[in-house]
Scaffold this active site. Sequence first.
Site, PDB file in Angstrom:
ATOM      1  N   GLU A   1      -0.023   7.681   6.578  1.00  0.00           N
ATOM      2  CA  GLU A   1       1.559   7.063   6.187  1.00  0.00           C
ATOM      3  C   GLU A   1       1.207   7.304   4.593  1.00  0.00           C
ATOM      4  O   GLU A   1       2.381   7.874   4.014  1.00  0.00           O
ATOM      5  CB  GLU A   1       1.359   5.555   6.170  1.00  0.00           C
ATOM      6  CG  GLU A   1       1.853   5.257   7.596  1.00  0.00           C
ATOM      7  CD  GLU A   1       2.075   3.596   7.676  1.00  0.00           C
ATOM      8  OE1 GLU A   1       2.519   3.095   6.862  1.00  0.00           O
ATOM      9  OE2 GLU A   1       1.620   3.092   8.864  1.00  0.00           O
TER      10      GLU A   1
ATOM     11  N   HIS B   1       6.922   4.463  10.109  1.00  0.00           N
ATOM     12  CA  HIS B   1       6.621   3.598  11.273  1.00  0.00           C
ATOM     13  C   HIS B   1       5.247   4.038  11.695  1.00  0.00           C
ATOM     14  O   HIS B   1       4.899   5.191  11.635  1.00  0.00           O
ATOM     15  CB  HIS B   1       7.647   3.986  12.437  1.00  0.00           C
ATOM     16  CG  HIS B   1       7.232   3.210  13.736  1.00  0.00           C
ATOM     17  ND1 HIS B   1       7.876   1.818  13.739  1.00  0.00           N
ATOM     18  CD2 HIS B   1       6.598   3.529  14.910  1.00  0.00           C
ATOM     19  CE1 HIS B   1       7.351   1.530  15.095  1.00  0.00           C
ATOM     20  NE2 HIS B   1       6.750   2.241  15.658  1.00  0.00           N
TER      21      HIS B   1
ATOM     22  N   ASP C   1      14.099   1.286  14.951  1.00  0.00           N
ATOM     23  CA  ASP C   1      13.193   2.424  14.982  1.00  0.00           C
ATOM     24  C   ASP C   1      13.716   3.617  15.727  1.00  0.00           C
ATOM     25  O   ASP C   1      13.012   4.125  16.254  1.00  0.00           O
ATOM     26  CB  ASP C   1      11.632   2.056  15.297  1.00  0.00           C
ATOM     27  CG  ASP C   1      10.975   1.180  14.420  1.00  0.00           C
ATOM     28  OD1 ASP C   1      11.405   1.051  13.239  1.00  0.00           O
ATOM     29  OD2 ASP C   1      10.383   0.232  14.987  1.00  0.00           O
TER      30      ASP C   1
ATOM     31  N   SER D   1       0.711  -0.943   0.134  1.00  0.00           N
ATOM     32  CA  SER D   1       0.016  -0.149  -0.048  1.00  0.00           C
ATOM     33  C   SER D   1       0.945   1.393  -0.010  1.00  0.00           C
ATOM     34  O   SER D   1       0.558   2.292  -0.599  1.00  0.00           O
ATOM     35  CB  SER D   1      -0.991  -0.043   0.982  1.00  0.00           C
ATOM     36  OG  SER D   1      -0.305   0.391   2.301  1.00  0.00           O
TER      37      SER D   1
HETATM   38  C1  GAR Z   1       3.124  -0.053   7.464  1.00  0.00           C
HETATM   39  O1  GAR Z   1       1.804   0.040   8.271  1.00  0.00           O
HETATM   40  C2  GAR Z   1       4.266   0.506   7.881  1.00  0.00           C
HETATM   41  O2  GAR Z   1       4.027   1.368   8.900  1.00  0.00           O
HETATM   42  C3  GAR Z   1       4.715  -0.961   8.715  1.00  0.00           C
HETATM   43  O3  GAR Z   1       4.368  -2.016   7.878  1.00  0.00           O
HETATM   44  C4  GAR Z   1       3.138  -1.564   7.187  1.00  0.00           C
HETATM   45  C5  GAR Z   1       3.438  -1.814   5.672  1.00  0.00           C
HETATM   46  O4  GAR Z   1       2.407  -1.756   4.907  1.00  0.00           O
HETATM   47  N1  GAR Z   1       6.169  -0.776   9.191  1.00  0.00           N
HETATM   48  C6  GAR Z   1       6.551  -0.980  10.325  1.00  0.00           C
HETATM   49  O5  GAR Z   1       5.996  -1.188  11.058  1.00  0.00           O
HETATM   50  C7  GAR Z   1       8.021  -0.997  10.443  1.00  0.00           C
HETATM   51  N2  GAR Z   1       8.464  -0.611  11.693  1.00  0.00           N
HETATM   52  P1  GAR Z   1       2.390  -1.941   3.335  1.00  0.00           P
HETATM   53  O6  GAR Z   1       3.169  -3.092   3.214  1.00  0.00           O
HETATM   54  O7  GAR Z   1       0.865  -2.014   2.916  1.00  0.00           O
HETATM   55  O8  GAR Z   1       3.014  -0.539   2.691  1.00  0.00           O
END
Ligand code: GAR
Length: 199
Positions: A185, A115, A156, A22
């Site tokens: 995000e 994050h 982080d 996403s």
């Molecule tokens: C997101 O929510 C991001 O914040 C988290 O993984 C997800 C990826 O979503 N990352 C972390 O927690 C890193 N510490 P996506 O695969 O749909 O882009």
Amino acid sequence: MERTTLSTYPIAVFSSGHSRGSNLAAMHKYFMEQGFLVGIALAVFTREDCSALILAQDLGIPTVVIKAADMAAFETEALKLCKERNICLIALTGFMKQLSAQFIEQAGIPVLNVHPALLPKYGGKGMYGLAVHNAVWEAGDKISGATVHHVDPLYDNGRIIAQSVVDISQCASPEDISKQVLSAEHELYPHSIFHYLRK
Ligand code: GAR
């Protein structure tokens, strides 16, 4: 089709097995709207059976799969590709593996991550996915947010480059917080990369 490889600022994204893609899709959309001055010139995946890989290919983004069972081998291969393709920034998009200090140093370019909460309070080992939102929910916080930061081998703790605050006072569950934060995000991450590179 691979318009992104001609960008003034070619970036790479790294995603591991569970990525939904996403953030990758949100970045691609934003960069396209800005005329591909910044573009995803390389999307690295750790598995072939990742839905985000199909999504990236559908968007015309050059993709590659590098297995991450051996992280040292992954880093060597990923670094080689980034150098060959003149990548100027690496953005982690659902990459749940730990990059070494040596990789970050040898890359010599910014390595960023997003994050799903406000750092530094909600960082640390195990703080990803729903665990972060559960912690925020249990603390009874009225706000959460998204944080874009430099990747650090200490989970982080890297330098923060941008944050956005999300009002979660009306959220009914950690899952609800997760949805609100993910939307934040999608706005914050592409925008902050674009402005970080252009400053
Ligand atoms: C997101 O929510 C991001 O914040 C988290 O993984 C997800 C990826 O979503 N990352 C972390 O927690 C890193 N510490 P996506 O695969 O749909 O882009």
